[in-house]
Design a protein around this motif. Structure first.
Motif, PDB file in Angstrom:
ATOM      1  N   THR A 287     -53.792  -1.800   9.213  1.00 33.16           N
ATOM      2  CA  THR A 287     -54.064  -1.410   7.626  1.00 33.16           C
ATOM      3  C   THR A 287     -55.623  -1.735   7.579  1.00 33.16           C
ATOM      4  O   THR A 287     -54.931  -2.678   7.775  1.00 33.16           O
ATOM      5  CB  THR A 287     -52.968  -1.703   6.833  1.00 33.16           C
ATOM      6  OG1 THR A 287     -51.661  -1.165   6.969  1.00 33.16           O
ATOM      7  CG2 THR A 287     -52.668  -0.987   5.373  1.00 33.16           C
ATOM      8  N   PRO A 288     -56.352  -1.739   6.812  1.00 31.70           N
ATOM      9  CA  PRO A 288     -57.761  -2.218   6.931  1.00 31.70           C
ATOM     10  C   PRO A 288     -57.485  -2.520   5.614  1.00 31.70           C
ATOM     11  O   PRO A 288     -56.312  -2.443   4.613  1.00 31.70           O
ATOM     12  CB  PRO A 288     -58.489  -0.466   6.193  1.00 31.70           C
ATOM     13  CG  PRO A 288     -58.153   0.377   6.156  1.00 31.70           C
ATOM     14  CD  PRO A 288     -56.704  -0.478   6.674  1.00 31.70           C
ATOM     15  N   ALA A 289     -58.094  -4.388   4.989  1.00 30.21           N
ATOM     16  CA  ALA A 289     -57.959  -4.685   3.441  1.00 30.21           C
ATOM     17  C   ALA A 289     -58.300  -3.515   2.762  1.00 30.21           C
ATOM     18  O   ALA A 289     -59.281  -2.583   3.401  1.00 30.21           O
ATOM     19  CB  ALA A 289     -59.161  -6.330   3.717  1.00 30.21           C
ATOM     20  N   ILE A 290     -58.139  -3.624   1.743  1.00 34.51           N
ATOM     21  CA  ILE A 290     -58.619  -2.580   0.787  1.00 34.51           C
ATOM     22  C   ILE A 290     -59.998  -2.510   0.318  1.00 34.51           C
ATOM     23  O   ILE A 290     -60.767  -1.287   0.061  1.00 34.51           O
ATOM     24  CB  ILE A 290     -57.482  -2.451  -0.709  1.00 34.51           C
ATOM     25  CG1 ILE A 290     -57.887  -1.264  -1.722  1.00 34.51           C
ATOM     26  CG2 ILE A 290     -58.135  -3.368  -1.817  1.00 34.51           C
ATOM     27  CD1 ILE A 290     -56.646  -1.354  -2.229  1.00 34.51           C
TER      28      ILE A 290
ATOM     29  N   GLU B 182     -57.283  -8.942  -2.098  1.00 33.83           N
ATOM     30  CA  GLU B 182     -55.447  -9.483  -1.275  1.00 33.83           C
ATOM     31  C   GLU B 182     -55.365 -10.471  -1.156  1.00 33.83           C
ATOM     32  O   GLU B 182     -54.531 -10.621  -1.007  1.00 33.83           O
ATOM     33  CB  GLU B 182     -55.638  -8.132  -0.050  1.00 33.83           C
ATOM     34  CG  GLU B 182     -55.900  -6.646  -0.613  1.00 33.83           C
ATOM     35  CD  GLU B 182     -55.604  -5.469  -0.209  1.00 33.83           C
ATOM     36  OE1 GLU B 182     -56.897  -6.026   0.855  1.00 33.83           O
ATOM     37  OE2 GLU B 182     -55.349  -4.465   0.207  1.00 33.83           O
TER      38      GLU B 182
ATOM     39  N   ARG C 235     -62.371  -4.620   7.927  1.00 36.51           N
ATOM     40  CA  ARG C 235     -61.141  -5.521   8.711  1.00 36.51           C
ATOM     41  C   ARG C 235     -59.975  -5.133   8.096  1.00 36.51           C
ATOM     42  O   ARG C 235     -59.718  -5.348   7.194  1.00 36.51           O
ATOM     43  CB  ARG C 235     -61.494  -7.525   8.177  1.00 36.51           C
ATOM     44  CG  ARG C 235     -61.760  -7.723   6.797  1.00 36.51           C
ATOM     45  CD  ARG C 235     -62.576  -9.029   6.453  1.00 36.51           C
ATOM     46  NE  ARG C 235     -63.028  -8.441   5.276  1.00 36.51           N
ATOM     47  CZ  ARG C 235     -62.875  -9.428   4.293  1.00 36.51           C
ATOM     48  NH1 ARG C 235     -64.216 -10.834   5.264  1.00 36.51           N
ATOM     49  NH2 ARG C 235     -63.716  -9.407   3.453  1.00 36.51           N
ATOM     50  N   PRO C 236     -58.998  -5.598   9.137  1.00 35.32           N
ATOM     51  CA  PRO C 236     -57.482  -5.632   8.923  1.00 35.32           C
ATOM     52  C   PRO C 236     -56.637  -6.660   7.871  1.00 35.32           C
ATOM     53  O   PRO C 236     -57.477  -7.788   7.831  1.00 35.32           O
ATOM     54  CB  PRO C 236     -56.736  -5.795  10.447  1.00 35.32           C
ATOM     55  CG  PRO C 236     -57.554  -6.601  10.667  1.00 35.32           C
ATOM     56  CD  PRO C 236     -59.066  -6.125  10.411  1.00 35.32           C
ATOM     57  N   LEU C 237     -56.329  -5.884   6.741  1.00 30.15           N
ATOM     58  CA  LEU C 237     -55.504  -6.122   5.443  1.00 30.15           C
ATOM     59  C   LEU C 237     -54.398  -7.767   6.468  1.00 30.15           C
ATOM     60  O   LEU C 237     -54.466  -8.514   5.532  1.00 30.15           O
ATOM     61  CB  LEU C 237     -53.940  -5.429   5.285  1.00 30.15           C
ATOM     62  CG  LEU C 237     -53.335  -6.423   4.173  1.00 30.15           C
ATOM     63  CD1 LEU C 237     -54.152  -6.305   3.057  1.00 30.15           C
ATOM     64  CD2 LEU C 237     -52.178  -4.823   3.709  1.00 30.15           C
ATOM     65  N   ILE C 238     -53.642  -7.924   7.926  1.00 30.03           N
ATOM     66  CA  ILE C 238     -52.880  -9.010   8.177  1.00 30.03           C
ATOM     67  C   ILE C 238     -53.626  -9.502   9.606  1.00 30.03           C
ATOM     68  O   ILE C 238     -54.040  -8.298   9.847  1.00 30.03           O
ATOM     69  CB  ILE C 238     -51.730  -8.508   8.604  1.00 30.03           C
ATOM     70  CG1 ILE C 238     -50.830  -7.394   7.299  1.00 30.03           C
ATOM     71  CG2 ILE C 238     -50.897  -9.442   8.644  1.00 30.03           C
ATOM     72  CD1 ILE C 238     -50.099  -8.727   6.118  1.00 30.03           C
TER      73      ILE C 238
ATOM     74  N   ARG D 126     -59.222 -15.286   2.305  1.00 30.18           N
ATOM     75  CA  ARG D 126     -61.275 -15.002   2.571  1.00 30.18           C
ATOM     76  C   ARG D 126     -61.804 -13.967   1.542  1.00 30.18           C
ATOM     77  O   ARG D 126     -61.916 -14.533   0.398  1.00 30.18           O
ATOM     78  CB  ARG D 126     -60.414 -14.068   3.826  1.00 30.18           C
ATOM     79  CG  ARG D 126     -60.295 -12.781   3.743  1.00 30.18           C
ATOM     80  CD  ARG D 126     -59.517 -12.408   4.558  1.00 30.18           C
ATOM     81  NE  ARG D 126     -58.940 -11.242   4.473  1.00 30.18           N
ATOM     82  CZ  ARG D 126     -58.164 -10.446   5.571  1.00 30.18           C
ATOM     83  NH1 ARG D 126     -58.275 -10.577   6.807  1.00 30.18           N
ATOM     84  NH2 ARG D 126     -57.333  -9.892   5.108  1.00 30.18           N
TER      85      ARG D 126
END
Lengths: 352, 352
Positions: free
Chosen positions: A262-265, B266, A249-252, B249
């Motif tokens: 940018t993906p969530a880490i 994050e 899933r995307p970070l934002i 989340r």
């Protein structure tokens, strides 16, 4: 890939020597009466000035610590915090000098992290008052601010508060949540997560690992996957235990039209979540090791079931690497049940 | 809280001395003709054995590196990878001994990370063939496997592949994406993120920071926020730039009934995403510093606008701490445009 624990727990000499290495989370449920009634002071002193119990909520990166518990000459989380507390609390109360001693909800092993740990500390009003100095806040807030600023940057103090009546960080806790994070062949390993994700190149069979994990749920003797404390047991109640892959899933959530998101880490990591009333020494890391052996196809789910049925500690069920493990949460009952919960848990658990 | 950059870029001596500290991302767009036509060998050797260009996709934790670029006696990402490549490629091709030299898409500064970096390398077929050894894979895969296993664990090699015709990791790139992560007063700081999140106690005005960020979008001379390379400019085209707070989340989407849901690590971080065709030296970290000064209320949006209007480097617009910054992505055009893109970008940018 893992660090098998073949030490005979009955051999006291070995036990003491390898203690620091072995414990990944210990709730010592066999404390003596004396320890409980005199938590941070000698009996005479308690009568002179009543103690105030403080609850400390905190987090740490375990990478550069030899675990939670104080050990001579080693850098530990408890050791670092108590050192700072002695500077903050004792300089101003030189006559009193009671022992600064933290009691923790989940003792974590060397390399294991906590995103939310809880401990308590007993202090006198005079010690607290000495914290304020030139600050325009109350004494507890002053202690929180000073502690936050003085601990090293791999510890974060989230809150210091007056504990409610009957609160004991260790004995009042209802349950603990741990998560173990793995970057496997299906994940893209991100070295920024070096300190808190365990990295292997293998493909893992998640269905098989979940079959093994499901066998741990309920009240069991985890003797194959844990080492008892002297006088304690390895009987614990696991409430939830399962493996899941974190979705990509995307970070934002609401981007600004950029083509690349940018993906969530943590996207794509394989995570083990386990919740239990308490965990015996080595228990989470040994269960993870058992599941990973099943996931690699080196052991069967039947092998795991057999280990659950016959609680016997031996080399094949030792603890996995510590870096993937984080204590994520400690749950407490409502305030009016804190004291009765602590009283009940102080008894050594038995099957009958 | 920040590290102001007051060095006069015209002073060559100072410039050289502080070079390693200053550059957070450099695309040198003024390479000489010789550098381009003879990327990894002397001219005579090129005629003897044609070079094969390899593309390497990788990631690294910048915490313990003195940036990307090779520097004598310092640990750098390029230095570590080239050292391993020399062992893998040269031992088997002792007669040839061409220089192993990586060309990178985004030169990152000391402490800056890359979750997806791209570089290229020119080798001969003989060097490649020498990689296979006893492995039952093709030569490029053999190189990928050997490189992955031999680099230190703060570098991850994601892929080694034959580059398409015309590919240049630096000059063919269309755009780069950077993200800067901050744990501010509204975030709960998690020390597991110590190496890749910048931590401050301040409250930040995100609306004001977004007003400043919006002023950077478009083709501008970023002379107030960047240092030109000798012979280069600070004119770049920013495509997107904005601040967002990562939503709270849970780590796992489909839980197993547990009461406490572990949050994604994050959750709550304040993130700056910026996409541009390329970034001049110091540019991302200096823009972040400018935005943070606005967010703290120490500077106004008008001050930021003035800095954008009059490109002048001075102390107030130096780079912020490196640890929060990650190069997240490098985008390339379709294969048939790689060569023409590289040709166009090799020209020094000017406003006219």
């Amino acid at each position: 890939m893992h660090n098998p624990d073949s030490t005979n727990p009955m051999n006291t000499e070995n036990f003491a020597a390898t203690r620091a290495e072995q414990s990944d989370s210990v709730e010592n449920i066999s404390a003596t009466k004396a320890e409980i009634s005199q938590p941070a002071s000698d009996a005479e002193h308690v009568q002179q000035s009543p103690l105030i119990r403080l609850r400390i909520d905190l987090a740490y990166n375990g990478m550069n610590f030899n675990g939670w518990a104080v050990q001579p000459k080693l850098r530990t989380v408890q050791g670092e915090i108590e050192k700072v507390l002695r500077r903050i609390l004792h300089d101003r109360t030189a006559q009193e000098q009671p022992t600064i001693r933290l009691t923790v909800a989940g003792r974590t092993d060397a390399g294991v992290h906590a995103s939310h740990q809880v401990c308590h500390l007993d202090v006198t009003q005079a010690m607290l008052d000495g914290c304020v100095g030139h600050m325009h806040v109350d004494a507890v807030k002053a202690l929180e601010l000073r502690l936050s600023r003085m601990v090293p940057n791999d510890i974060a103090i989230h809150r210091v508060s007056i504990a409610p009546e009957g609160f004991d960080a260790r004995f009042s806790a209802l349950e603990r949540t741990y998560v173990y994070r793995i970057a496997d062949a299906q994940s893209t390993y991100d070295p920024r997560q070096l300190s808190y994700v365990w990295h292997i190149d293998d493909e893992l069979d998640i269905d098989a690992m979940n079959k093994a994990a499901a066998l741990t749920i309920g009240l069991h003797d985890f003797g194959s996957f844990a080492t008892p404390n002297p006088g304690g047991t390895t009987i614990r109640e696991v409430k939830t235990a399962y493996w899941r892959r974190v979705p990509m899933r995307p970070l934002i959530d609401d981007p600004m039209g950029e083509q690349y998101r940018t993906p969530a880490i943590e996207s794509g990591l394989l995570c083990f979540t386990i919740v239990a009333d308490a965990f015996a020494r080595n228990m989470v890391r040994s269960l993870v090791n058992g599941c990973v052996q099943v996931g690699r196809g080196k052991r069967s789910v039947d092998w795991f079931a057999q280990k659950m049925q016959v609680p016997l500690r031996e080399g094949s069920t030792g603890p996995i690497a510590p870096e993937g493990l984080t204590l994520e949460h400690v749950a407490y009952p409502p305030n009016d049940q804190l004291a009765s919960r602590a009283e009940a848990i102080r008894a050594v658990r038995t099957l009958d």
